[in-house]
Write a protein that holds these residues in place. Structure first.
Motif, PDB file in Angstrom:
ATOM      1  N   ALA A 329       3.154   3.549 -13.446  1.00  0.00           N
ATOM      2  CA  ALA A 329       3.397   2.994 -12.032  1.00  0.00           C
ATOM      3  C   ALA A 329       2.289   3.441 -11.171  1.00  0.00           C
ATOM      4  CB  ALA A 329       4.651   3.187 -11.136  1.00  0.00           C
ATOM      5  N   SER A 332       1.359   3.207  -3.866  1.00  0.00           N
ATOM      6  CA  SER A 332       0.581   2.893  -2.759  1.00  0.00           C
ATOM      7  C   SER A 332       1.581   3.072  -1.527  1.00  0.00           C
ATOM      8  CB  SER A 332       0.371   1.180  -3.014  1.00  0.00           C
ATOM      9  OG  SER A 332      -0.453   0.736  -1.898  1.00  0.00           O
ATOM     10  N   ALA A 335       5.494   2.651  -1.625  1.00  0.00           N
ATOM     11  CA  ALA A 335       5.900   1.569  -2.746  1.00  0.00           C
ATOM     12  C   ALA A 335       5.211   2.204  -3.856  1.00  0.00           C
ATOM     13  CB  ALA A 335       5.240   0.367  -2.269  1.00  0.00           C
ATOM     14  N   VAL A 337       4.018   0.354  -7.791  1.00  0.00           N
ATOM     15  CA  VAL A 337       3.688  -0.900  -8.422  1.00  0.00           C
ATOM     16  C   VAL A 337       3.960  -0.532  -9.900  1.00  0.00           C
ATOM     17  CG1 VAL A 337       2.083  -2.575  -8.873  1.00  0.00           C
ATOM     18  CG2 VAL A 337       2.092  -1.701  -6.598  1.00  0.00           C
ATOM     19  N   GLN A 339       3.712  -1.400 -14.008  1.00  0.00           N
ATOM     20  CA  GLN A 339       2.742  -2.237 -14.710  1.00  0.00           C
ATOM     21  C   GLN A 339       3.618  -2.781 -15.753  1.00  0.00           C
ATOM     22  OE1 GLN A 339      -0.381  -2.751 -13.734  1.00  0.00           O
ATOM     23  NE2 GLN A 339       0.695  -1.464 -12.138  1.00  0.00           N
ATOM     24  N   LYS A 377       4.508  -7.801 -13.441  1.00  0.00           N
ATOM     25  CA  LYS A 377       4.417  -6.474 -12.673  1.00  0.00           C
ATOM     26  C   LYS A 377       5.835  -6.612 -11.863  1.00  0.00           C
ATOM     27  CE  LYS A 377       1.944  -8.883  -8.726  1.00  0.00           C
ATOM     28  NZ  LYS A 377       0.877  -8.873  -8.053  1.00  0.00           N
ATOM     29  N   ARG A 379       7.797  -4.310  -8.291  1.00  0.00           N
ATOM     30  CA  ARG A 379       7.550  -3.038  -7.220  1.00  0.00           C
ATOM     31  C   ARG A 379       9.048  -2.766  -6.814  1.00  0.00           C
ATOM     32  NH1 ARG A 379       2.783  -3.919  -4.752  1.00  0.00           N
ATOM     33  NH2 ARG A 379       1.529  -5.700  -5.155  1.00  0.00           N
ATOM     34  N   ASP A 629      -3.787  -7.274  -9.146  1.00  0.00           N
ATOM     35  CA  ASP A 629      -2.563  -7.546  -8.447  1.00  0.00           C
ATOM     36  C   ASP A 629      -2.150  -9.145  -9.010  1.00  0.00           C
ATOM     37  OD1 ASP A 629      -0.878  -6.302  -7.077  1.00  0.00           O
ATOM     38  OD2 ASP A 629      -1.538  -7.276  -5.333  1.00  0.00           O
TER      39      ASP A 629
END
Length: 649
Positions: A329, A332, A335, A337, A339, A377, A379, A629
């Motif tokens: 991950a 950001s 958060a 993200v 994979q 993906k 989050r 993204d």
């Protein structure tokens, strides 16, 4: 007594390493020589000593290293032979190679690659053959390495391989015709690229047969690769650099990028090969960003790993430390993200465990819920307990359990059979009568209630083991159906799968697997099913082909062995990568076949899509950087022999 013997065997297990570095190709122009391999082997040797390897158990073959044997082809094979003779059950062996690689056509291989090419490591005494683009002497081919690895595995030795080299087939397909074959930077910061075209190598004055080398005889049956791991500096069509590392350090010296990253990652004290590779990936971005500025037309390398990545590092144990998937991950703000997404079995509001590894190897963890899951993906928020951690942490995420929406729901009057074993995310759960079961299992019958699983009564399983196998098959089938429903409307331009029907050596009929109709099935007397896949996307592909045979057994088509990679090689419109799969088990009503493919994005997470069926190690290839993204393209086809007519879904 048996206990004492087991303890004695374990206590005398040995860690051994063979380190090979080829800087000088003495039969070739010095412009093709490298600087770093001699440094690489010594850096790796020092790192292994810190890991507990005994100096006497580390063999070094390198030019420019005092006391080392020169890394010529016969000397390398001799060293491999001695290593095999020394190895005993329970030992660990590391095979490390640093230097140039190339690719060529090798019609003698029993197994042909999708692109028809063979990977080769160039020893110090390598020569080409004048007038030929498919003959070398003084090289070690992929078939050679495979024979040695198979021989070691047959002795119950855990084999780890690291190849800081490359195969430069893509140099013939560069984005610019004048892209340098060996690119140099400023005088005080030289960058060289590992990987040569066979045509660059000076040849013997007349065509010469490849010298015979002694290598272990092939086993009657391939040895399962539960005790195997390999790290590669790049994909087969890429080249990899050597340059002065660490960057901006007064102590920097020429090093192979992968070697330096491996040693850096070892400083974080990884417990498994997956943790080591995560550390390798974390070391790449700053160097890759710099190289991208200096060499904007060159495709930069994506490191690759395969094998039992969840096994403990530098040990001989096939049992993984964890059987659940681990996804990288990127943080950001507050958060994370992931994979991975719906294709990997993730669903919104699923409980997950977040692991943050610090620079000193300390691991902090906390639980959290997945906020959003997309096709490719997902989050989630950084758990409050981890929000104060620095940006240097490596982030990984693992599920706390299988998602309930994927589970096979069984109303079992006598309870579920013991020993159920499935790859994530497939699972089996017991439910009450009012909870909407997929299957009803009583003492007298087994009823499949879900139309998607082939509703109807089944024979009562003969015993608990038969019941377990049948429920496992239905659970896998439920996940395969869900995988297909997620990806069936997506597009993947340049990738295709064709379902063919053959009678002897004659193609009788064929059609796209995505659109297979009643004209293809059922098979008639003497006919057999074949699948042809074709990759002309210009990218490597993560590919899984699995099936359910008419008797309900799981069939792993690609990858065919739990220790093999599911990375399907890059192909283009002019030179597609093609592979043919015979399907002898797809021979009666009830057979199902799923083909699922997605582009292998650099620095992505492992991708078997939860579709593994073989017992043992669920293995995949892993690649380098975080993906973009946007949603990834994908290809999905499901062929179902539903009786007199085909159900093409």
């Amino acid at each position: 007594m048996a206990w004492l013997l087991a303890c004695s065997s374990f206590s005398f297990a040995t860690q051994r390493a063979l380190l090979v570095g080829v800087s000088e190709l003495v039969n070739q122009p010095q412009a093709l020589w490298l600087q770093a391999p001699r440094n690489d082997v010594m850096l790796m040797r020092d790192a292994l000593l810190k890991q507990g390897f005994a100096p006497s158990d580390i063999t070094v073959l390198a030019d420019g290293v005092g006391g080392a044997v020169l890394p010529e082809s016969q000397a390398i094979h001799d060293a491999l032979g001695r290593l095999l003779a020394q190895s005993r059950s329970g030992d660990f062996v590391l095979l490390y190679f640093s230097g140039h690689g190339t690719r060529l056509r090798d019609s003698s291989k029993l197994y042909q690659e999708p692109d028809g090419l063979s990977e080769n490591f160039l020893a110090r005494d390598v020569r080409g053959t004048l007038g030929s683009d498919s003959a070398l002497t003084g090289d070690l081919r992929d078939a050679d390495f495979d024979a040695w690895i198979q021989a070691l595995l047959a002795r119950n030795v855990f084999v780890a391989s690291i190849f800081d080299t490359c195969s430069a087939n893509s140099m013939t397909r560069s984005s610019t015709a004048d892209s340098p074959l060996i690119a140099e930077g400023p005088a005080d910061d030289e960058v060289r690229w590992r990987g040569l075209r066979i045509g660059q190598l000076l040849g013997a004055p007349a065509p010469a047969a490849r010298a015979a080398v002694a290598r272990p005889a092939a086993a009657a049956e391939p040895v399962p690769r539960a005790r195997y791991v390999a790290l590669f500096a790049s994909e087969s069509h890429q080249i990899t650099p050597e340059l002065r590392l660490p960057r901006k350090s007064r102590n920097a010296r020429p090093q192979g990028l992968l070697t330096w990253a491996v040693v850096e990652a070892l400083s974080r004290r990884p417990a498994t090969w997956r943790e080591l590779f995560d550390g390798v990936l974390a070391a790449y971005p700053p160097v890759i960003d710099e190289l991208a500025q200096r060499f904007p037309t060159r495709e930069l390398p994506s490191p690759v790993a395969e094998g039992n990545l969840d096994a403990p590092i530098f040990a001989n144990r096939a049992q993984p430390v964890s059987t659940r998937p681990v996804w990288r991950a990127q943080r950001s703000g507050d958060a994370l993200v992931l994979q991975a997404g719906q294709l990997d079995g993730l669903v919104a509001q699923q409980p997950l465990r977040v692991l943050a590894t610090m620079e000193d190897g300390t691991v902090r963890s906390a639980e959290g819920l997945l906020l959003q899951a997309y096709t490719d993906k997902a989050r989630m928020a950084v758990p409050p307990a981890l929000r104060e951690l620095s940006g240097a942490a490596l982030w990984n995420i693992t599920p706390l359990g299988e998602p309930a929406s994927v589970a096979l729901r069984v109303r079992a009057e006598q309870g579920l059979p013991p020993g159920l074993s499935l790859d994530y995310p497939a699972s089996v759960v017991a439910v009450a009568a009012a909870d909407g079961a997929d299957v009803h299992w009583s003492a007298s019958r087994l009823d499949v209630l879900s139309p998607a699983l082939g509703a109807g009564a089944r024979p009562v399983p003969a015993d608990a083991a038969a019941a377990r196998r049948h429920l496992e098959m239905l659970a896998r089938l439920k996940w395969l159906n869900q995988l297909y429903s997620i990806a069936r409307d997506a597009q993947f331009e340049g990738f295709d799968a064709v379902f063919e029907v053959w009678n002897g050596d004659r193609l009788v009929r064929s059609g796209p697997a995505r659109q297979a109709g009643a004209g293809l099935l059922p098979l008639r007397a003497g006919e057999r099913a074949v699948l042809n896949v074709r990759n002309a996307t210009g990218r490597s592909v993560d590919l899984v082909v699995v099936g359910i045979d008419p008797q309900g057994g799981a069939r792993q088509v690609y990858p065919g062995d739990p220790g093999e990679t599911n990375r399907f090689k890059r192909g283009t419109r002019d030179a597609p990568a093609v592979k043919r799969f015979e399907l002898p088990w797809f021979n009666a009503e009830g057979g199902r076949l799923l083909v699922l493919a997605a582009p292998a994005t650099p620095y992505s997470a492992p991708r078997l899509f939860g579709a593994g069926t073989a017992d043992g190690v669920a293995q995949v290839r892993v690649r380098g950087a975080l993906q973009q993204d946007s949603e990834r393209q994908s290809f999905a086809a499901m062929v179902h022999w539903a009786g007199e007519a085909l159900s093409a879904r």
